[in-house]
Scaffold this motif. Structure first.
Motif, short mmCIF file in Angstrom:
data_model
loop_
_atom_site.label_atom_id
_atom_site.label_comp_id
_atom_site.label_asym_id
_atom_site.label_seq_id
_atom_site.Cartn_x
_atom_site.Cartn_y
_atom_site.Cartn_z
N CYS A 82 -13.55 -101.90 89.26
CA CYS A 82 -12.35 -102.59 88.76
C CYS A 82 -12.70 -103.68 87.75
CB CYS A 82 -11.55 -103.18 89.92
SG CYS A 82 -10.67 -101.97 90.91
N TYR A 84 -15.34 -103.82 85.87
CA TYR A 84 -15.81 -103.16 84.64
C TYR A 84 -14.62 -102.69 83.80
CZ TYR A 84 -18.34 -100.14 81.48
OH TYR A 84 -18.86 -99.56 80.34
N LEU A 85 -13.66 -102.08 84.45
CA LEU A 85 -12.48 -101.59 83.73
C LEU A 85 -11.66 -102.74 83.15
CD1 LEU A 85 -11.34 -98.76 86.19
CD2 LEU A 85 -12.44 -98.47 83.96
N TYR A 90 -10.18 -101.67 79.52
CA TYR A 90 -9.70 -100.31 79.72
C TYR A 90 -8.41 -100.25 80.53
CZ TYR A 90 -14.47 -99.34 78.24
OH TYR A 90 -15.65 -99.30 77.54
N VAL A 91 -8.28 -101.18 81.49
CA VAL A 91 -7.12 -101.22 82.37
C VAL A 91 -6.73 -102.69 82.54
CG1 VAL A 91 -6.21 -100.59 84.66
CG2 VAL A 91 -7.95 -99.15 83.58
#
Length: 126
Positions: A82, A84-85, A90-91
């Motif tokens: 999570c 990292y994203l 990315y999110v």
């Protein structure tokens, strides 16, 4: 259990170092928070748990030990993914918040379980 924890901890350590080297090489430190969590809850905490099992928790209740191991590993893995994203853009953080909250609670549960096993091991030795 001690060996499993040390092996997974070392795996996180390798992953964290690779991410750190990548950040240094690209001069992009946007994943610093992810790197820190990989190294701390992935490597350091797993290694400490492995030492605890080796030195003090010699005969933990098998179900409790498995619950502790898997709650830490699943919680850590989800936190790292999570972060990292989120820090990679990315999110959104709003989307990841429920996953981060739940996985953080799993990591906390894991530490509480180690504390419980320590308390139980003291009672057994008396």
């Amino acid at each position: 259990m001690d060996r499993k924890l040390v092996m997974t901890g070392l795996g996180y350590g390798i992953l964290g170092l690779i991410l750190g080297i990548h950040m240094a090489a690209t001069h992009n430190h946007g994943q610093l928070v992810t790197h820190a969590h990989i190294m701390l809850i992935g490597l350091v905490v797993s290694f400490i748990y492995g030492a605890c099992y080796k030195l003090w928790l010699l005969q933990p209740k098998p179900m409790l030990a498995k619950l502790q191991f898997y709650s830490h590993q699943v919680g850590t893995l989800v936190v790292v993914i999570c972060l990292y994203l989120m820090y990679g853009g990315y999110v959104s953080g709003e989307t990841l918040e429920p996953f981060l909250a739940t996985s953080s609670i799993l990591v906390l549960l894991s530490m509480i379980l180690v504390k419980v096993m320590f308390i139980q091991s003291k009672k057994q030795s008396l």
